[in-house]
Scaffold this motif. Structure first.
Motif, PDB file in Angstrom:
ATOM      1  N   THR A 145       0.835  -1.211   0.000  1.00  0.00           N
ATOM      2  CA  THR A 145       0.000   0.000   0.000  1.00  0.00           C
ATOM      3  C   THR A 145       0.865   1.254   0.000  1.00  0.00           C
ATOM      4  N   LYS A 146       2.172   1.092  -0.110  1.00  0.00           N
ATOM      5  CA  LYS A 146       3.078   2.228   0.014  1.00  0.00           C
ATOM      6  C   LYS A 146       3.340   2.947  -1.308  1.00  0.00           C
ATOM      7  N   THR A 147       3.128   2.265  -2.427  1.00  0.00           N
ATOM      8  CA  THR A 147       3.367   2.880  -3.732  1.00  0.00           C
ATOM      9  C   THR A 147       2.207   2.565  -4.677  1.00  0.00           C
ATOM     10  N   GLY A 148       2.153   3.298  -5.776  1.00  0.00           N
ATOM     11  CA  GLY A 148       1.096   3.094  -6.754  1.00  0.00           C
ATOM     12  C   GLY A 148       1.412   2.044  -7.798  1.00  0.00           C
ATOM     13  N   GLU A 149       2.581   1.430  -7.731  1.00  0.00           N
ATOM     14  CA  GLU A 149       2.909   0.373  -8.687  1.00  0.00           C
ATOM     15  C   GLU A 149       2.030  -0.837  -8.412  1.00  0.00           C
ATOM     16  N   VAL A 150       1.260  -1.258  -9.398  1.00  0.00           N
ATOM     17  CA  VAL A 150       0.280  -2.328  -9.210  1.00  0.00           C
ATOM     18  C   VAL A 150       0.914  -3.682  -9.517  1.00  0.00           C
ATOM     19  N   GLU A 151       0.809  -4.594  -8.571  1.00  0.00           N
ATOM     20  CA  GLU A 151       1.332  -5.938  -8.732  1.00  0.00           C
ATOM     21  C   GLU A 151       0.558  -6.680  -9.835  1.00  0.00           C
ATOM     22  N   THR A 152       1.158  -7.715 -10.382  1.00  0.00           N
ATOM     23  CA  THR A 152       0.468  -8.524 -11.386  1.00  0.00           C
ATOM     24  C   THR A 152      -0.029  -9.814 -10.748  1.00  0.00           C
ATOM     25  N   VAL A 153      -1.067 -10.374 -11.334  1.00  0.00           N
ATOM     26  CA  VAL A 153      -1.584 -11.651 -10.864  1.00  0.00           C
ATOM     27  C   VAL A 153      -0.509 -12.718 -10.935  1.00  0.00           C
ATOM     28  N   GLU A 154       0.261 -12.710 -12.008  1.00  0.00           N
ATOM     29  CA  GLU A 154       1.299 -13.728 -12.207  1.00  0.00           C
ATOM     30  C   GLU A 154       2.355 -13.650 -11.104  1.00  0.00           C
ATOM     31  N   ASP A 155       2.786 -12.445 -10.769  1.00  0.00           N
ATOM     32  CA  ASP A 155       3.787 -12.297  -9.704  1.00  0.00           C
ATOM     33  C   ASP A 155       3.235 -12.790  -8.362  1.00  0.00           C
ATOM     34  N   LEU A 156       1.988 -12.465  -8.072  1.00  0.00           N
ATOM     35  CA  LEU A 156       1.393 -12.895  -6.812  1.00  0.00           C
ATOM     36  C   LEU A 156       1.234 -14.404  -6.756  1.00  0.00           C
ATOM     37  N   LEU A 157       0.851 -15.003  -7.851  1.00  0.00           N
ATOM     38  CA  LEU A 157       0.732 -16.460  -7.885  1.00  0.00           C
ATOM     39  C   LEU A 157       2.087 -17.123  -7.653  1.00  0.00           C
ATOM     40  N   ARG A 158       3.153 -16.534  -8.196  1.00  0.00           N
ATOM     41  CA  ARG A 158       4.489 -17.090  -7.984  1.00  0.00           C
ATOM     42  C   ARG A 158       4.872 -17.020  -6.507  1.00  0.00           C
ATOM     43  N   ARG A 159       4.576 -15.896  -5.872  1.00  0.00           N
ATOM     44  CA  ARG A 159       4.929 -15.751  -4.457  1.00  0.00           C
ATOM     45  C   ARG A 159       4.098 -16.690  -3.586  1.00  0.00           C
ATOM     46  N   LEU A 160       2.841 -16.854  -3.930  1.00  0.00           N
ATOM     47  CA  LEU A 160       2.001 -17.783  -3.180  1.00  0.00           C
ATOM     48  C   LEU A 160       2.493 -19.216  -3.339  1.00  0.00           C
ATOM     49  N   GLU A 161       2.937 -19.563  -4.550  1.00  0.00           N
ATOM     50  CA  GLU A 161       3.493 -20.892  -4.768  1.00  0.00           C
ATOM     51  C   GLU A 161       4.730 -21.100  -3.903  1.00  0.00           C
ATOM     52  N   GLU A 162       5.551 -20.050  -3.779  1.00  0.00           N
ATOM     53  CA  GLU A 162       6.743 -20.135  -2.932  1.00  0.00           C
ATOM     54  C   GLU A 162       6.347 -20.340  -1.478  1.00  0.00           C
ATOM     55  N   ALA A 163       5.329 -19.596  -1.013  1.00  0.00           N
ATOM     56  CA  ALA A 163       4.857 -19.755   0.363  1.00  0.00           C
ATOM     57  C   ALA A 163       4.342 -21.162   0.607  1.00  0.00           C
ATOM     58  N   GLY A 164       3.763 -21.773  -0.439  1.00  0.00           N
ATOM     59  CA  GLY A 164       3.217 -23.111  -0.320  1.00  0.00           C
ATOM     60  C   GLY A 164       4.250 -24.179  -0.031  1.00  0.00           C
ATOM     61  N   ARG A 165       5.525 -23.855  -0.130  1.00  0.00           N
ATOM     62  CA  ARG A 165       6.577 -24.806   0.252  1.00  0.00           C
ATOM     63  C   ARG A 165       6.637 -24.976   1.765  1.00  0.00           C
ATOM     64  N   PHE A 166       6.073 -24.003   2.508  1.00  0.00           N
ATOM     65  CA  PHE A 166       6.203 -24.018   3.964  1.00  0.00           C
ATOM     66  C   PHE A 166       4.869 -24.085   4.706  1.00  0.00           C
ATOM     67  N   ILE A 167       3.771 -23.892   3.994  1.00  0.00           N
ATOM     68  CA  ILE A 167       2.446 -23.967   4.605  1.00  0.00           C
ATOM     69  C   ILE A 167       1.454 -24.429   3.548  1.00  0.00           C
ATOM     70  N   ASP A 168       0.485 -25.206   3.968  1.00  0.00           N
ATOM     71  CA  ASP A 168      -0.560 -25.664   3.061  1.00  0.00           C
ATOM     72  C   ASP A 168      -1.344 -24.453   2.558  1.00  0.00           C
ATOM     73  N   LEU A 169      -1.426 -24.284   1.249  1.00  0.00           N
ATOM     74  CA  LEU A 169      -2.126 -23.119   0.698  1.00  0.00           C
ATOM     75  C   LEU A 169      -3.610 -23.122   1.022  1.00  0.00           C
ATOM     76  N   ASP A 170      -4.140 -24.224   1.542  1.00  0.00           N
ATOM     77  CA  ASP A 170      -5.519 -24.227   2.015  1.00  0.00           C
ATOM     78  C   ASP A 170      -5.667 -23.361   3.254  1.00  0.00           C
ATOM     79  N   GLN A 171      -4.547 -23.042   3.920  1.00  0.00           N
ATOM     80  CA  GLN A 171      -4.562 -22.184   5.115  1.00  0.00           C
ATOM     81  C   GLN A 171      -4.228 -20.732   4.786  1.00  0.00           C
ATOM     82  N   VAL A 172      -4.129 -20.386   3.515  1.00  0.00           N
ATOM     83  CA  VAL A 172      -3.591 -19.083   3.117  1.00  0.00           C
ATOM     84  C   VAL A 172      -4.658 -18.226   2.451  1.00  0.00           C
TER      85      VAL A 172
END
Length: 378
Positions: free
Chosen positions: A313-340
């Motif tokens: 929320t600090k800048t106006g640069e808008v994230e992309t869906v693809e970038d967010l999906l990549r980061r979520l996939e990375e998080a899924g290595r450490f937590i079940d994405l059903d909890q995310v």
């Protein structure tokens, strides 16, 4: 009815105030607009904001914190600790929320250091500020309402405890009264039909921030003991709430006027915090490298939801869906994405001035969050 404990998108609380509302607050601070007229402007802006959230398809609505000078005044109308009056004086001095020499997108002055307030008597709740917010919000929508409150540890960190004698001998005594008041506030919200209550505890990152830790040790405090006390306090605030009320706790590293104030990964506190808190949803800032990696998520217990604040929320640069999906996939290595779930890293406007991005970018970011959630979870 939607089970808010399991929703895949979230919003931390505040939205950018329209210019008309900012002008109304400033006019009131200068004595040229009555409180009644200011409230009318707030109500008008909240109605428009609620309609926008409904049209966007969010599962709940907030009032954007449009009645607040800043996020901290949720703990106001409390006799013995006059944060409200000091907030008005600070706002009049700096309507943009930027202090002298501060620059957006850089490290700013920690408000805990600048605005410590002593208790002038034993704390007593006069009127619940969040209850007034909730009453109006629920009157203008049929969607579930979310209300945010400053957490007890943050309140304690903002208190000048040595200057609070003879009313409070130490931080433990002060915190006990804060918890009692906030438990009463949360209980009142639940009884009034508020579906989602969020506690804001940016204080928790103080337990990983080197500068903050050094100050604690200089005062002779034990940071680990303080952290355990904070976890117990936050659990006590929400204890005994009806099962239909969803509870969340939000952690960030500062968000005033697009600045940050603390840094450090979750690693050192993850086992104690993620395992110890009893809230349904943990909303964690994760938009920059200051938060570290996702490895600490392995300490989140089964059944608890983690809301990853991947969208800044600090800048106006808008994230992309693809970038967010990549980061979520990375998080899924450490937590079940059903909890995310997914959210912005913090509110868009912790104070009247708001963060340094246009309103159009704010709404585009929310749209990207919704689209990402649809792509990943359906």
């Amino acid at each position: 009815m939607t089970d808010l404990r399991r929703i895949r998108v979230d919003q931390v609380g505040s939205f950018l105030r329209p210019e008309t509302l900012k002008s109304a607050f400033l006019a009131h601070a200068r004595g040229t607009l009555s409180m009644e007229a200011l409230v009318a402007k707030q109500d008008e802006a909240i109605r428009a904001l609620v309609a926008k959230q409904e049209a966007l398809g969010l599962p709940f609505v907030t009032d954007g914190e449009f009645c607040r000078l800043n996020w901290q005044v949720s703990f106001s109308d409390v006799a013995g600790w006059d944060l409200w009056a000091g907030s008005w004086a600070q706002f009049l001095k700096s309507p943009s929320n930027l202090g002298e020499g501060e620059t957006p997108n850089e490290k700013g002055t920690d408000a805990v250091l600048s605005y410590r307030t002593p208790a002038t008597g034993k704390l007593r709740l006069v009127e619940s500020f969040p209850a007034k917010e909730a009453a109006f919000l629920r009157s203008v929508t049929t969607l579930p309402a979310k209300i945010t409150l400053m957490g007890p540890d943050r309140v304690c960190q903002m208190c000048d405890v040595p200057g609070s004698a003879p009313f409070y001998a130490d931080a433990d005594a002060f915190l006990a009264d804060v918890v009692a008041i906030q438990h009463a506030m949360v209980t009142e919200l639940a009884e009034a039909g508020v579906a989602y209550v969020q506690i804001d505890e940016p204080s928790f990152t103080g337990y990983v921030d080197p500068a903050t830790l050094a100050r604690m040790e200089e005062r002779g405090e034990d940071p680990l003991a303080n952290l355990n006390r904070a976890i117990a306090a936050d659990n006590a605030v929400i204890a005994g709430l009806p099962s239909g009320v969803t509870t969340g706790l939000h952690i960030c590293r500062g968000n005033r006027a697009s600045m940050w104030h603390r840094e450090g990964s979750y690693d050192a506190i993850a086992e104690a915090v993620f395992g110890g808190l009893q809230h349904d949803r943990l909303l964690l800032e994760y938009d920059t490298s200051r938060a570290g990696g996702f490895e600490p998520l392995r300490f989140v217990p089964k059944g608890r939801m983690v809301v990853l604040g991947l969208v800044t929320t600090k800048t106006g640069e808008v994230e992309t869906v693809e970038d967010l999906l990549r980061r979520l996939e990375e998080a899924g290595r450490f937590i079940d994405l059903d909890q995310v779930a997914l959210s912005p890293q913090c509110g868009f406007a912790s104070g009247i001035g708001g963060n340094m991005l246009p309103e159009s970018a704010q709404w585009r970011k929310m749209e990207v969050i919704l689209e990402t959630a649809r792509r990943l979870w359906g």
